[in-house]
Structure formats: structure tokens, C-alpha cells
Design a protein around this motif. Sequence first.
Motif, PDB file in Angstrom:
ATOM      1  N   ALA A 142       0.783  -0.842   0.318  1.00 47.50           N
ATOM      2  CA  ALA A 142       0.283  -0.162   0.173  1.00 47.50           C
ATOM      3  C   ALA A 142       0.829   0.729  -0.118  1.00 47.50           C
ATOM      4  CB  ALA A 142      -0.906  -0.324   1.460  1.00 47.50           C
ATOM      5  N   SER A 143       1.519   1.353   0.359  1.00 51.35           N
ATOM      6  CA  SER A 143       2.954   2.809   0.525  1.00 51.35           C
ATOM      7  C   SER A 143       3.454   2.814  -0.787  1.00 51.35           C
ATOM      8  CB  SER A 143       3.890   2.395   1.746  1.00 51.35           C
ATOM      9  OG  SER A 143       3.199   2.072   3.254  1.00 51.35           O
ATOM     10  N   LEU A 144       3.871   1.352  -1.427  1.00 52.39           N
ATOM     11  CA  LEU A 144       4.774   1.523  -2.924  1.00 52.39           C
ATOM     12  C   LEU A 144       3.198   1.874  -3.086  1.00 52.39           C
ATOM     13  CD1 LEU A 144       6.850   1.131  -4.467  1.00 52.39           C
ATOM     14  CD2 LEU A 144       5.903  -1.533  -4.518  1.00 52.39           C
ATOM     15  N   VAL A 145       2.052   1.483  -4.198  1.00 47.42           N
ATOM     16  CA  VAL A 145       1.217   2.269  -4.422  1.00 47.42           C
ATOM     17  C   VAL A 145       0.720   3.632  -4.046  1.00 47.42           C
ATOM     18  CG1 VAL A 145      -1.416   1.557  -5.249  1.00 47.42           C
ATOM     19  CG2 VAL A 145      -0.061   0.000  -4.800  1.00 47.42           C
ATOM     20  N   ALA A 174       2.939   5.660  -2.893  1.00 41.92           N
ATOM     21  CA  ALA A 174       4.115   6.858  -3.370  1.00 41.92           C
ATOM     22  C   ALA A 174       4.325   6.971  -4.559  1.00 41.92           C
ATOM     23  CB  ALA A 174       5.662   5.932  -2.676  1.00 41.92           C
ATOM     24  N   GLN A 175       4.211   5.818  -5.131  1.00 41.20           N
ATOM     25  CA  GLN A 175       3.766   5.409  -7.169  1.00 41.20           C
ATOM     26  C   GLN A 175       2.782   6.910  -7.211  1.00 41.20           C
ATOM     27  OE1 GLN A 175       2.805   1.487  -7.788  1.00 41.20           O
ATOM     28  NE2 GLN A 175       5.563   1.324  -8.423  1.00 41.20           N
ATOM     29  N   GLU A 176       1.251   6.675  -6.781  1.00 38.86           N
ATOM     30  CA  GLU A 176       0.957   7.530  -7.280  1.00 38.86           C
ATOM     31  C   GLU A 176       1.398   8.828  -7.176  1.00 38.86           C
ATOM     32  OE1 GLU A 176      -2.598   6.558  -5.129  1.00 38.86           O
ATOM     33  OE2 GLU A 176      -3.335   4.583  -6.585  1.00 38.86           O
ATOM     34  N   GLU A 177       1.965   9.102  -6.262  1.00 37.18           N
ATOM     35  CA  GLU A 177       2.409  10.330  -5.481  1.00 37.18           C
ATOM     36  C   GLU A 177       3.178  11.204  -6.903  1.00 37.18           C
ATOM     37  OE1 GLU A 177       4.593  13.026  -0.992  1.00 37.18           O
ATOM     38  OE2 GLU A 177       4.059  11.128  -1.346  1.00 37.18           O
ATOM     39  N   THR A 178       3.841  10.259  -6.995  1.00 33.54           N
ATOM     40  CA  THR A 178       5.498   9.918  -7.950  1.00 33.54           C
ATOM     41  C   THR A 178       5.013  10.679  -9.303  1.00 33.54           C
ATOM     42  OG1 THR A 178       6.917   8.835  -6.461  1.00 33.54           O
ATOM     43  CG2 THR A 178       7.573   9.600  -8.886  1.00 33.54           C
ATOM     44  N   ALA A 179       3.545   9.623  -9.470  1.00 35.49           N
ATOM     45  CA  ALA A 179       3.213  10.269 -10.712  1.00 35.49           C
ATOM     46  C   ALA A 179       2.269  12.245 -10.811  1.00 35.49           C
ATOM     47  CB  ALA A 179       1.839   9.218 -10.952  1.00 35.49           C
TER      48      ALA A 179
END
Length: 398
Positions: A164-167, A169-174
Amino acid sequence: MERVSGAIRIGQAGITLVLLVIAGIRAIAAETPTVAVLAMALAFGGWYAAGLLWGDRTRNPVVATWWLTGLVLIWAASVIVSAEFVWLAFPLWLLAGFILRLPWAIALSAVILAIAVAAPILHTGRTDYASVIGPLVGGVFALGMARGYVALVRDGRERRRLIASLVAAQEETAALQDELARTQRDTGAGLERTRLSRDIHDTVAQSLSSIGMIARAARAGDSAETDRALSQIEQLSHEGLVDTRRIVGALAPAELEGSALGDALRRMLARMEAETGIRAELRIDETAPALPMAAEVALLRTAQSALANVRAHARARRVVVSLADAGDAVRLDIADDGIGFDATRWQAARPRPDDSGYGLRAMRARLRELGGDLDVESTPGDGAALSASVPIAPKSAE
């Protein structure tokens, strides 16, 4: 994992029910008062069922601890009634491993083991090795199995948390990348608007303002003054037209005005052949699709820079330019029979003393902004070949 947890809980409840029935039957068969056996069995089974109805006990440690304590006390009372209820020690060891922290689970398991070992002595006044070794092995096995399951559950939850943290973080990066792209677009558009407004203000607007002032002054003058004013207006309008064409030319090359890329390349090669004597040949794939203006400008500028290198450095006698359909891209190939160069060095981070390589790097940068690329093949004494490509639907160059 939740499905597995539910299955284990159901399995544990089934084992407990089977052991409770076996203990009750054996106790009655051992001539223990039926009423006392049924009372203890119902008390233990009812308290256990109440714990199941409360839901997932591991999520409420305080309630779970008190519930387990009550269950152990009921079981101890049942063992006093009949030693056959020792059978229920196994599910108690499982519950201790599931619910309690490891030190407390070990302590309670030791208490349960002591009661299970003492039960035969309490009822018969004697015991044997089987009555000690059996509960000991069962207790160690049950506690180890429960703690292993708890570790698996903990690892599963940690993995879900990390995923969940990785997802997130990916959404935040995008989102940050999108915001950066918007900022870059806005900045680029603002800079371009500023440049255009400054050019228009300093050239065309000034010319129009001067024309207006001269026209107002000429209206009140004599015919000689009017003739002079008209001459000035003609000169200013001509200068304004030149400036306007220059500004437009900065947005779209004059070579492409009113013609396709192939026509512009043909005129460029004809001019080079007339000025240098280098034989030039143009090959155009008839299936090559039309390109957006940004892509045509990039290929035209690449051709201009490459042909300038041929004129200045290649000492070539012949150059061939090809414009071909490469499926999802359009490719521009330029090959000459000149002296060539070391193509492995042109991408060096530091420029060479003769400043060569800058043009090639600029070509590649322009093409990559549109999603294309540049390949160069050459060896000293064997000519050079350059291949530039842009996708048919290129990225917009910000």
C-alpha cells in the motif's frame, strides 16, 4: 490471508468440539457423575462459543486475555471433576500462542502443562511417563504451530502495508511528475509569450505607432509635407512587414512555407549542388505520411546541420538523402562518401578542441524532445551515415 485465518479458526473450533465430546464420553464412561460432566462441558463449550461470537479476538487483546483466562479456569475446574478433560489442554495451548505475547504464552502453557500432568495424580494418586511426555510434546507442538501462524499473519500484514505504501508512493510520484510537466509547459509558454510580445512591441507596434503619428501630422500639412509623409509611411510599413515575417519565421522555417518537407529538401540539395559541386540525390518514399509541423521542422533542421557538416568537413563528392516510411515513424537518412570520422567519440561529455560534436548532440536533443532519436555510423576514410527518426505522432516539444 483473512480467508486462511477464518479457515484456521473454524478448524480449531472443530478440534475443540471433538475433544470436548471425547472428554465427556470418557468421563461418563469412567463413572464420573453425568450431571457434573455435562455442566463442565456446557460451561467450557459455552464460554468458548462466546469468544467465537465476539469475532476476531486478536484485535482486542484485553478482552481476549480475560476470555482466555476464564476459559483456562473453567478447564481447570473441569479437570478437577474428571481427568479426561485433560484432552482440552491442546486447544488451550493453541489459543495461548495465538492471543498472548510470547513470554506470557510460554508462562500460561507451562501452567496448563502442570495441570495436565497433575490431573492423573489428583484422581488416581499415580502417574507414568506417558502422562508427562504426551502433554509436553503436545504443548510444544501446539504452541510452536500457533506462534508460526502468528508470524505468518504479521508478515502478511507487513507486506500489505508495504504494498500500500509503494502504491501510494507511485501515485504521489505520478502526480508530482504531472505537476512538473504542467509547470514546465506553463513556464515555456510564458517565456514564449514574453518573447513574442517583446518582439511585436519593439518592431511591429512601434512601426504602426509611428505610421499613425505621421498620418496625423500630414493631415494638417501642405502637399509637399504629405508626399514626404507618404514616403515615410511606405518605408515604415515595409519595415513592419519584414519584422512580422521575421517573427513568424521564428515559429515555422521559411523553407517549409507553402511546401512539404520533401520539396524543402529538394531545394536545399539543389542549392548545395550548385554552390559546391557535390552530387546530391534525394530519395523519397511515396508512402511516407505527412508529419506535424514540429516533426518536419526537426527533420529539416537535422538535414540542414548534417549537410552543413558535409560541406565543411566531409570532402565528399556525393551525398544521398532518403526520406522513408518506417512504420510508426519517419526516417531521414543522410549518407556521404567523404573522409568520415570516429563516430564513437562524438557523444563525449567534453567537446573536442575543434568544437565538433556539438551539432550532432543538438540534433539528437531536438529529435528526442519529439520522441525520436539520432544514429550516426562512420569510420575514418569510409564516409558517414546519419539516420534521424521521429514518430508519426510525436510528443509535443515543450
